[in-house]
Design a protein around this motif. Structure first.
Motif, PDB file in Angstrom:
ATOM      1  N   GLN A  97       0.831  -1.202   0.000  1.00 37.57           N
ATOM      2  CA  GLN A  97       0.000   0.000   0.000  1.00 37.57           C
ATOM      3  C   GLN A  97       0.867   1.254   0.000  1.00 37.57           C
ATOM      4  OE1 GLN A  97      -2.525  -0.509   3.421  1.00 37.57           O
ATOM      5  NE2 GLN A  97      -3.898  -1.954   2.398  1.00 37.57           N
ATOM      6  N   GLU A  98       1.961   1.219   0.755  1.00 28.15           N
ATOM      7  CA  GLU A  98       2.867   2.367   0.781  1.00 28.15           C
ATOM      8  C   GLU A  98       3.468   2.612  -0.598  1.00 28.15           C
ATOM      9  OE1 GLU A  98       5.708   1.394   3.757  1.00 28.15           O
ATOM     10  OE2 GLU A  98       4.531   2.231   5.403  1.00 28.15           O
ATOM     11  N   ARG A 103       3.486   5.784  -5.635  1.00 27.12           N
ATOM     12  CA  ARG A 103       3.258   5.933  -7.076  1.00 27.12           C
ATOM     13  C   ARG A 103       2.203   6.993  -7.358  1.00 27.12           C
ATOM     14  NH1 ARG A 103       3.739   0.239  -6.880  1.00 27.12           N
ATOM     15  NH2 ARG A 103       1.470   0.002  -6.818  1.00 27.12           N
ATOM     16  N   ARG A 104       1.143   7.000  -6.552  1.00 23.75           N
ATOM     17  CA  ARG A 104       0.090   7.990  -6.772  1.00 23.75           C
ATOM     18  C   ARG A 104       0.594   9.400  -6.481  1.00 23.75           C
ATOM     19  NH1 ARG A 104      -3.046   3.730  -4.637  1.00 23.75           N
ATOM     20  NH2 ARG A 104      -3.009   4.550  -2.519  1.00 23.75           N
ATOM     21  N   ARG A 105       1.415   9.540  -5.437  1.00 21.97           N
ATOM     22  CA  ARG A 105       1.967  10.867  -5.135  1.00 21.97           C
ATOM     23  C   ARG A 105       2.875  11.342  -6.260  1.00 21.97           C
ATOM     24  NH1 ARG A 105       4.387  11.559   0.738  1.00 21.97           N
ATOM     25  NH2 ARG A 105       4.431  13.695  -0.044  1.00 21.97           N
ATOM     26  N   ALA A 107       2.572  10.500  -9.373  1.00 15.66           N
ATOM     27  CA  ALA A 107       1.694  10.854 -10.488  1.00 15.66           C
ATOM     28  C   ALA A 107       1.096  12.245 -10.285  1.00 15.66           C
ATOM     29  CB  ALA A 107       0.587   9.813 -10.639  1.00 15.66           C
ATOM     30  N   VAL A 108       0.701  12.548  -9.053  1.00 13.25           N
ATOM     31  CA  VAL A 108       0.143  13.874  -8.761  1.00 13.25           C
ATOM     32  C   VAL A 108       1.204  14.952  -8.970  1.00 13.25           C
ATOM     33  CG1 VAL A 108      -0.767  15.353  -6.930  1.00 13.25           C
ATOM     34  CG2 VAL A 108      -1.635  13.023  -7.204  1.00 13.25           C
ATOM     35  N   ARG A 109       2.436  14.681  -8.518  1.00 15.07           N
ATOM     36  CA  ARG A 109       3.516  15.657  -8.710  1.00 15.07           C
ATOM     37  C   ARG A 109       3.768  15.892 -10.198  1.00 15.07           C
ATOM     38  NH1 ARG A 109       5.860  13.035  -4.102  1.00 15.07           N
ATOM     39  NH2 ARG A 109       7.060  11.649  -5.468  1.00 15.07           N
ATOM     40  N   ARG A 110       3.703  14.805 -10.995  1.00 17.86           N
ATOM     41  CA  ARG A 110       3.904  14.957 -12.437  1.00 17.86           C
ATOM     42  C   ARG A 110       2.786  15.790 -13.055  1.00 17.86           C
ATOM     43  NH1 ARG A 110       6.233  12.777 -16.204  1.00 17.86           N
ATOM     44  NH2 ARG A 110       4.365  12.096 -17.307  1.00 17.86           N
ATOM     45  N   LEU A 111       1.551  15.548 -12.616  1.00 18.44           N
ATOM     46  CA  LEU A 111       0.438  16.322 -13.153  1.00 18.44           C
ATOM     47  C   LEU A 111       0.596  17.802 -12.831  1.00 18.44           C
ATOM     48  CD1 LEU A 111      -2.555  13.954 -12.348  1.00 18.44           C
ATOM     49  CD2 LEU A 111      -1.800  14.663 -14.610  1.00 18.44           C
ATOM     50  N   ARG A 112       1.092  18.100 -11.641  1.00 15.52           N
ATOM     51  CA  ARG A 112       1.285  19.505 -11.264  1.00 15.52           C
ATOM     52  C   ARG A 112       2.449  20.128 -12.018  1.00 15.52           C
ATOM     53  NH1 ARG A 112       0.994  20.524  -4.910  1.00 15.52           N
ATOM     54  NH2 ARG A 112       0.838  22.637  -5.737  1.00 15.52           N
ATOM     55  N   ALA A 113       3.504  19.327 -12.236  1.00 14.49           N
ATOM     56  CA  ALA A 113       4.696  19.856 -12.889  1.00 14.49           C
ATOM     57  C   ALA A 113       4.527  19.957 -14.400  1.00 14.49           C
ATOM     58  CB  ALA A 113       5.908  18.981 -12.556  1.00 14.49           C
ATOM     59  N   VAL A 114       3.976  18.888 -15.008  1.00 17.60           N
ATOM     60  CA  VAL A 114       3.866  18.834 -16.465  1.00 17.60           C
ATOM     61  C   VAL A 114       2.584  19.480 -16.943  1.00 17.60           C
ATOM     62  CG1 VAL A 114       3.781  17.275 -18.460  1.00 17.60           C
ATOM     63  CG2 VAL A 114       5.242  16.724 -16.513  1.00 17.60           C
ATOM     64  N   GLY A 115       1.538  19.327 -16.160  1.00 23.54           N
ATOM     65  CA  GLY A 115       0.238  19.851 -16.555  1.00 23.54           C
ATOM     66  C   GLY A 115      -0.674  18.747 -17.022  1.00 23.54           C
ATOM     67  N   SER A 116      -1.943  18.969 -16.847  1.00 21.33           N
ATOM     68  CA  SER A 116      -2.948  17.989 -17.256  1.00 21.33           C
ATOM     69  C   SER A 116      -3.545  18.445 -18.584  1.00 21.33           C
ATOM     70  CB  SER A 116      -4.031  17.898 -16.186  1.00 21.33           C
ATOM     71  OG  SER A 116      -5.023  16.990 -16.542  1.00 21.33           O
ATOM     72  N   PRO A 117      -3.798  17.518 -19.529  1.00 26.31           N
ATOM     73  CA  PRO A 117      -3.676  16.064 -19.410  1.00 26.31           C
ATOM     74  C   PRO A 117      -2.333  15.494 -19.865  1.00 26.31           C
ATOM     75  CG  PRO A 117      -4.815  16.582 -21.416  1.00 26.31           C
ATOM     76  CD  PRO A 117      -4.509  17.901 -20.768  1.00 26.31           C
ATOM     77  N   LEU A 118      -1.409  16.353 -20.296  1.00 26.23           N
ATOM     78  CA  LEU A 118      -0.126  15.836 -20.774  1.00 26.23           C
ATOM     79  C   LEU A 118       0.581  15.025 -19.698  1.00 26.23           C
ATOM     80  CD1 LEU A 118       1.662  15.888 -23.292  1.00 26.23           C
ATOM     81  CD2 LEU A 118       2.829  17.879 -22.354  1.00 26.23           C
ATOM     82  N   GLY A 119       0.403  15.420 -18.443  1.00 31.93           N
ATOM     83  CA  GLY A 119       1.034  14.701 -17.351  1.00 31.93           C
ATOM     84  C   GLY A 119       0.475  13.316 -17.123  1.00 31.93           C
ATOM     85  N   LEU A 120      -0.633  12.985 -17.787  1.00 26.33           N
ATOM     86  CA  LEU A 120      -1.191  11.641 -17.676  1.00 26.33           C
ATOM     87  C   LEU A 120      -0.373  10.630 -18.468  1.00 26.33           C
ATOM     88  CD1 LEU A 120      -4.983  12.515 -18.078  1.00 26.33           C
ATOM     89  CD2 LEU A 120      -3.789  11.972 -15.956  1.00 26.33           C
ATOM     90  N   LEU A 121       0.418  11.112 -19.402  1.00 32.29           N
ATOM     91  CA  LEU A 121       1.259  10.229 -20.202  1.00 32.29           C
ATOM     92  C   LEU A 121       2.508   9.842 -19.422  1.00 32.29           C
ATOM     93  CD1 LEU A 121       0.933  12.243 -23.519  1.00 32.29           C
ATOM     94  CD2 LEU A 121      -0.007   9.957 -23.127  1.00 32.29           C
TER      95      LEU A 121
END
Length: 291
Positions: A97-98, A103-105, A107-121
């Motif tokens: 679980q940790e 991994r989810r954290r 992913a969230v950092r990538r979304l904030r840094a790269v931008g959505s939805p590009l950060g979903l890739l």
């Protein structure tokens, strides 16, 4: 004169629940699954809980806070399972679980840094696109990469990114792409698959694909693709991708038979053109090596 108030020898279910920090409903459930033995009932027919019952309730509450399941608690209390084994399995579960939370954290950092939805890739894809100016990629481009990544994995999408890099940096090719997209969409308006326009558009689409390929080579994007093939580990979890065959049966589309035929024919022509160019290059190499 001081008078001590003696606590009751037994309490009702509401008081037992309040003391243990749980609810009467939860206690009734413990009785139903055999986790907590049924206590004595008073003359009024209601359950009465004694000291041993309260200790068991406190154990249950503390073990639940630690994440131990009710089934594991029951097995431990019954002596059918060693508590150390239960705790070892729980520790492994918590570690998983940790890792999932990490991994989810990320992913969230990538979304904030790269931008959505590009950060979903995946990083393999966005790493190839990070030099493009903001807005260079259209929403439809990102959507196409998401679909490709689902079917062919991050490596396939990272290679396909070359097409969108070229389109983002070559206005002429982007304009022709838009004209072709509009003409192919018009095939959905009652055009038959054997209409001559289908073949004409397939030829134009093949020419566009060849032009995109030449532009990618000229820009050196093929070098980046070769490096990806050497460095990217494309062994992804099964739930992040699917086979092309499965995708065909699950991905909805609204293309007409004419438009589908155009795409198929363009793919055929492009494959033939690539094969012919490779034979030509091989022939040149053979001639150059000949005495």
């Amino acid at each position: 004169m001081f008078s001590a108030v003696m606590p009751p020898r037994q309490v009702k279910i509401g008081d037992a629940a309040a003391f243990a920090g749980t609810t009467p409903r939860a206690i009734r459930h413990y009785h139903e699954i055999g986790l907590l033995p049924e206590p004595e009932r008073g003359v009024d027919g209601r359950r009465r809980y004694g000291y041993d019952d309260m200790i068991r309730l406190l154990w249950i509450r503390k073990m639940a806070d630690a994440g131990i399941s009710l089934d594991d608690m029951r097995a431990a209390f019954d002596g059918t399972r060693d508590i150390d084994d239960v705790l070892a399995r729980l520790e492994r579960t918590l570690a998983e679980q940790e890792a999932g939370i990490a991994r989810r954290r990320a992913a969230v950092r990538r979304l904030r840094a790269v931008g959505s939805p590009l950060g979903l890739l995946s990083e393999a894809v966005t790493g190839r696109l990070d030099h493009l100016p903001p807005g260079a990629l259209r929403p439809d481009d990102v959507d196409a990469l998401l679909v490709t990544e689902r079917i062919f994995g991050s490596l396939g999408a990272a290679i396909q990114a070359s097409v969108f890099i070229v389109l983002a940096t070559d206005p002429g090719l982007r304009a022709e792409q838009d004209r072709l997209d509009a003409a192919e969409a018009a095939l959905d308006d009652g055009v038959r698959p054997d209409d001559p326009r289908v073949e004409e558009l397939a030829v134009r689409r093949c020419a566009q694909l060849m032009a995109l390929d030449r532009a990618a080579v000229k820009a050196g994007l093929h070098v980046a693709e070769e490096k990806l093939l050497e460095t990217v580990d494309d062994t992804e979890p099964a739930d992040t991708r699917m086979s092309a065959g499965a995708a065909v049966t699950k991905m909805p589309y609204d293309w007409s038979p004419a438009r589908t035929r155009c795409a198929e024919r363009a793919g055929q022509l492009f494959a033939e053109a690539i094969s012919a160019s490779e034979r030509y290059r091989d022939g040149q190499a053979t001639s150059a090596d000949a005495p």
